[in-house]
Design a protein around this motif. Structure first.
Motif, PDB file in Angstrom:
ATOM      1  N   GLU A  67       0.808  -1.224   0.000  1.00 58.75           N
ATOM      2  CA  GLU A  67       0.000   0.000   0.000  1.00 58.75           C
ATOM      3  C   GLU A  67       0.837   1.268   0.000  1.00 58.75           C
ATOM      4  O   GLU A  67       0.305   2.356  -0.238  1.00 58.75           O
ATOM      5  N   GLU A  68       2.134   1.153   0.232  1.00 59.44           N
ATOM      6  CA  GLU A  68       3.001   2.332   0.170  1.00 59.44           C
ATOM      7  C   GLU A  68       3.308   2.723  -1.278  1.00 59.44           C
ATOM      8  O   GLU A  68       3.696   3.873  -1.542  1.00 59.44           O
ATOM      9  N   TYR A  69       3.133   1.790  -2.209  1.00 55.31           N
ATOM     10  CA  TYR A  69       3.510   2.022  -3.597  1.00 55.31           C
ATOM     11  C   TYR A  69       2.357   1.856  -4.590  1.00 55.31           C
ATOM     12  O   TYR A  69       2.483   2.230  -5.749  1.00 55.31           O
ATOM     13  N   PHE A  70       1.264   1.256  -4.115  1.00 54.28           N
ATOM     14  CA  PHE A  70       0.079   1.031  -4.942  1.00 54.28           C
ATOM     15  C   PHE A  70      -1.164   1.302  -4.097  1.00 54.28           C
ATOM     16  O   PHE A  70      -1.135   1.134  -2.871  1.00 54.28           O
ATOM     17  N   THR A  71      -2.232   1.681  -4.756  1.00 57.47           N
ATOM     18  CA  THR A  71      -3.542   1.615  -4.123  1.00 57.47           C
ATOM     19  C   THR A  71      -4.140   0.264  -4.510  1.00 57.47           C
ATOM     20  O   THR A  71      -4.173  -0.082  -5.698  1.00 57.47           O
ATOM     21  N   VAL A  72      -4.575  -0.499  -3.517  1.00 60.75           N
ATOM     22  CA  VAL A  72      -5.035  -1.874  -3.762  1.00 60.75           C
ATOM     23  C   VAL A  72      -6.534  -1.966  -3.514  1.00 60.75           C
ATOM     24  O   VAL A  72      -7.023  -1.622  -2.430  1.00 60.75           O
ATOM     25  N   ALA A  73      -7.248  -2.446  -4.535  1.00 61.94           N
ATOM     26  CA  ALA A  73      -8.689  -2.657  -4.425  1.00 61.94           C
ATOM     27  C   ALA A  73      -8.965  -4.152  -4.364  1.00 61.94           C
ATOM     28  O   ALA A  73      -8.645  -4.885  -5.308  1.00 61.94           O
ATOM     29  N   ASN A  74      -9.503  -4.598  -3.243  1.00 62.16           N
ATOM     30  CA  ASN A  74      -9.952  -5.984  -3.110  1.00 62.16           C
ATOM     31  C   ASN A  74     -11.471  -6.016  -3.225  1.00 62.16           C
ATOM     32  O   ASN A  74     -12.173  -5.219  -2.613  1.00 62.16           O
ATOM     33  N   TRP A  75     -11.948  -6.961  -3.994  1.00 59.60           N
ATOM     34  CA  TRP A  75     -13.367  -7.070  -4.329  1.00 59.60           C
ATOM     35  C   TRP A  75     -13.882  -8.424  -3.848  1.00 59.60           C
ATOM     36  O   TRP A  75     -13.358  -9.460  -4.227  1.00 59.60           O
ATOM     37  N   ASP A  76     -14.895  -8.396  -2.982  1.00 56.55           N
ATOM     38  CA  ASP A  76     -15.564  -9.632  -2.569  1.00 56.55           C
ATOM     39  C   ASP A  76     -16.598  -9.984  -3.636  1.00 56.55           C
ATOM     40  O   ASP A  76     -17.622  -9.313  -3.776  1.00 56.55           O
ATOM     41  N   GLN A  77     -16.323 -11.030  -4.396  1.00 58.35           N
ATOM     42  CA  GLN A  77     -17.158 -11.388  -5.539  1.00 58.35           C
ATOM     43  C   GLN A  77     -18.575 -11.801  -5.105  1.00 58.35           C
ATOM     44  O   GLN A  77     -18.824 -12.072  -3.930  1.00 58.35           O
ATOM     45  N   ARG A  78     -19.465 -11.866  -6.064  1.00 54.71           N
ATOM     46  CA  ARG A  78     -20.847 -12.254  -5.761  1.00 54.71           C
ATOM     47  C   ARG A  78     -20.867 -13.603  -5.027  1.00 54.71           C
ATOM     48  O   ARG A  78     -20.156 -14.546  -5.381  1.00 54.71           O
ATOM     49  N   GLY A  79     -21.660 -13.658  -3.970  1.00 51.37           N
ATOM     50  CA  GLY A  79     -21.763 -14.888  -3.189  1.00 51.37           C
ATOM     51  C   GLY A  79     -20.573 -15.167  -2.304  1.00 51.37           C
ATOM     52  O   GLY A  79     -20.477 -16.251  -1.722  1.00 51.37           O
ATOM     53  N   ALA A  80     -19.665 -14.198  -2.172  1.00 54.57           N
ATOM     54  CA  ALA A  80     -18.431 -14.432  -1.417  1.00 54.57           C
ATOM     55  C   ALA A  80     -18.263 -13.377  -0.328  1.00 54.57           C
ATOM     56  O   ALA A  80     -18.557 -12.198  -0.529  1.00 54.57           O
ATOM     57  N   GLY A  81     -17.768 -13.790   0.826  1.00 51.48           N
ATOM     58  CA  GLY A  81     -17.387 -12.871   1.886  1.00 51.48           C
ATOM     59  C   GLY A  81     -18.491 -11.915   2.278  1.00 51.48           C
ATOM     60  O   GLY A  81     -19.630 -12.299   2.537  1.00 51.48           O
ATOM     61  N   LYS A  82     -18.166 -10.628   2.319  1.00 51.69           N
ATOM     62  CA  LYS A  82     -19.136  -9.623   2.737  1.00 51.69           C
ATOM     63  C   LYS A  82     -20.263  -9.460   1.710  1.00 51.69           C
ATOM     64  O   LYS A  82     -21.368  -9.031   2.063  1.00 51.69           O
TER      65      LYS A  82
END
Length: 367
Positions: A102-117
């Motif tokens: 995160e110091e060198y990139f902005t990171v987008a994590n995506w909880d896919q349909r039916g997954a996680g949140k």
């Protein structure tokens, strides 16, 4: 001394008093990981004035899906990380490896349909009928379009892990204009060939160790995959023993750090951690027929730079098919980076080399 029934009656009051004296709330007592999650959350809090720390749901593919976006400087290149599984989000274990990135990139994590949140946002029966690979690919494209618009990015770096490499590779082929480059980690190239290689590795290790239990189970599904249907039951046996012999996490027979890691996630409630297993049950069986037919070996041209992060000991998605494909595919640029101390879980197993490799081989492509 009070009668026993009166002692029991006042026990909650006494317990509350005791907890107050020890600095522990009743909620923390019922949730033993709460304080640890708070500490991890505080450590990971983005305080830089130009940083971004967003966790929100947005409409993707007709349903609400969750995104987690973090970085110390929103001017940095953005990575869209497409998680594995199916239904195994990165978000609940990102605290284990992502903070230096995160110091060198902005990171987008995506909880896919039916997954996680995302699982808890829509009736599972509504989602069930949409569990198709092409739907996930279209979702990924829609997520990429949303992120470029919201964060003012011209293009993204697309990074996939395991199951997510199927979605990622197809999304890059379908909409290369959205991405600077594609990074595959634990790349899925040819499912049937992967299954064969993993099975043969497990059989050789079991024979070397004279592991009677493993040999009995492996022989019960042999030849594998063979001409018989690749059922969920056969896959479970075929994956169990390569992972036992370090094919998921190198030099480890278990991967508790990963499977138990969500318990300490500051991004997930205990109920959302429980939803992880529910998401797997919802998606795996429904996507299995399509999953088993995946074969990218006939793809001769790839429209954007491609970088593969390969674990030397990966027998969950064995690397040989990917190496062969990389030798013959035409692309603007291509590179394989080997992780000698990793199997399938490269960012978790070698987070330092993951960061260095992203900086050396991927960040220069984001121009």
């Amino acid at each position: 001394m009070q009668p026993a029934n009166k002692r029991m009656k006042h026990l909650p009051i006494l317990l509350a008093a005791l907890l107050a004296c020890t600095g522990t709330s009743a909620q923390e007592a019922s949730d033993p990981y709460a304080k640890a999650r708070a500490i991890i959350g505080d450590l990971g809090r983005i305080t830089a004035p130009g940083g971004v720390q967003d966790s929100y749901k947005t409409r993707i593919g007709g349903i609400d899906q969750w995104l987690n976006v973090r970085g110390q400087d929103r001017a940095n290149p953005m990575i869209l990380f497409v998680h594995g599984g199916p239904a195994s989000p990165v978000t609940p274990t990102q605290w284990q490896f992502q903070r230096p990135i995160e110091e060198y990139f902005t990171v987008a994590n995506w909880d896919q349909r039916g997954a996680g949140k995302s699982y808890g946002e829509t009736d599972p029966q509504t989602v069930a009928g949409t569990i198709r690979i092409e739907r996930y690919v279209d979702d990924a494209i829609e997520v990429a379009e949303h992120l470029t618009a919201r964060y003012g990015k011209r293009k993204l770096i697309l990074m996939g892990h395991s199951w997510g490499t199927i979605i990622g590779l197809r999304a890059a082929l379908k909409r290369p204009d959205l991405f600077f480059a594609y990074v595959g980690i634990g790349q899925v190239l040819d499912i049937r060939e992967n299954e064969r290689i993993g099975f043969e590795y497990a059989m050789a290790q079991a024979q070397r160790d004279n592991n009677a239990e493993a040999l009995q189970e492996l022989r019960s599904i042999a030849p594998y995959p063979g001409d018989q249907p690749i059922t969920r039951e056969r896959i479970i046996i075929a994956r169990k023993w390569p992972q036992h012999y370090g094919g998921l996490s190198a030099f480890r027979s278990e991967s508790g750090y990963y499977f138990q890691g969500p318990l300490l996630s500051p991004e997930y409630t205990p109920a959302q951690v429980d939803d992880l297993d529910k998401g797997s049950l919802l998606t795996l069986g429904r996507v299995l027929p399509e999953f088993l037919a995946v074969d990218f070996s006939t793809v001769k041209r790839f429209p954007i730079p491609v970088v593969m992060f390969l674990g030397r000991h990966d027998y969950t998605t064995p690397t040989a098919p990917t190496v062969r494909w990389m030798a013959q595919v035409e692309a603007p640029s291509k590179r394989i980076v080997w992780f000698e101390h990793s199997a399938h879980m490269v960012p978790w197993e070698e987070p330092g080399k993951t960061l260095v490799s992203l900086l050396e081989f991927v960040r220069p492509l984001a121009r």
